[in-house]
Design an enzyme around this catalytic site. Structure first.
Site, short mmCIF file in Angstrom:
data_model
loop_
_atom_site.label_atom_id
_atom_site.label_comp_id
_atom_site.label_asym_id
_atom_site.label_seq_id
_atom_site.Cartn_x
_atom_site.Cartn_y
_atom_site.Cartn_z
N HIS A 1 -10.35 -16.44 24.18
CA HIS A 1 -9.91 -15.79 25.42
C HIS A 1 -10.37 -14.34 25.48
CE1 HIS A 1 -6.88 -13.35 23.35
NE2 HIS A 1 -6.64 -14.42 22.61
N GLU B 1 -2.68 -20.66 19.75
CA GLU B 1 -2.82 -19.78 18.61
C GLU B 1 -1.77 -20.13 17.56
OE1 GLU B 1 -4.43 -18.33 16.53
OE2 GLU B 1 -4.96 -16.39 17.43
#
Length: 217
Positions: A23, A98
């Protein structure tokens, strides 16, 4: 009378080219605040959106069968920006998240160093199996991310797929795909909006089904 015989089909390993994107930048990245899976973690900042838009040119001309993303905000926003010019929807998979950083989420790097020095030393000596308090180990991340990629590749066998995720989750993918030891993962964390390419071979699956056989009694 109908009798059903259970049969099993073995599906051999499937392979696909995966294009991996971390990202874009967030304000927490900028100041060194650890994000993990925190619901308070912000979305992309202006620099992060610009990074994602710049990636569009790197992906221009590439054909993808699908776009997948972690369901965390910063990854979703990045994936949406990349998928729009490709004309593809974004499929969200929480297994691509994550690493859960537990009590470290929302803290600055220097705060973690000051409050958890012994645990950081343990992480240095045993990185695969050490977690933040109430957090997740890289070994656990590897299991869930590999499961997600296996499913993606089985659904798009032999086709290129774009995947947007996070630093640690993508470091795990990179090590597994290239055959590097997982204890090296912290050396392979990609930067924001980095683009990586790997070939992923899905683990073999066995599918069971009931096959009808008809007989007259």
């Amino acid at each position: 009378m109908e009798n059903r015989v259970q049969q099993k089909i073995h599906i051999f390993p499937a392979r696909s080219d995966l294009w991996l994107v971390r990202h874009g930048q967030t304000d927490w990245n900028l100041v060194g605040r650890w994000q993990g899976q925190s619901p308070q973690a912000p979305g992309l900042n202006e620099a992060g959106r610009a990074q994602a838009l710049a990636l569009q040119s790197q992906l221009a001309g590439k054909q993808f069968a699908a776009v997948y993303s972690s369901d965390l905000l910063r990854a979703r926003q990045t994936a949406d920006l990349l998928a729009e010019p490709l004309g593809l929807p974004v499929s969200l998979d929480p297994r691509l998240r994550e690493m859960d950083l537990g009590d470290w989420e929302g803290l600055l790097s220097n705060e973690i160093s000051a409050r958890f020095p012994q645990l950081l030393l343990e992480r240095d000596s045993n990185p695969v199996h050490t977690s933040a308090p109430r957090g997740e180990t890289p070994a656990c991340v590897a299991e869930r991310v590999a499961s997600a990629l296996d499913d993606i590749v089985m659904n798009h066998c032999g086709q290129p797929v774009l995947i947007v995720a996070h630093g640690l989750s993508l470091a795990v993918v990179f090590c597994l795909a290239r055959g590097f030891p997982l204890d090296q993962i912290y050396g392979y964390v990609p930067g924001n909006a980095s683009l990586l390419h790997v070939e992923w071979e899905a683990r073999a699956h066995a599918v069971e089904f009931n096959h009808p056989e008809f007989s007259v009694v």
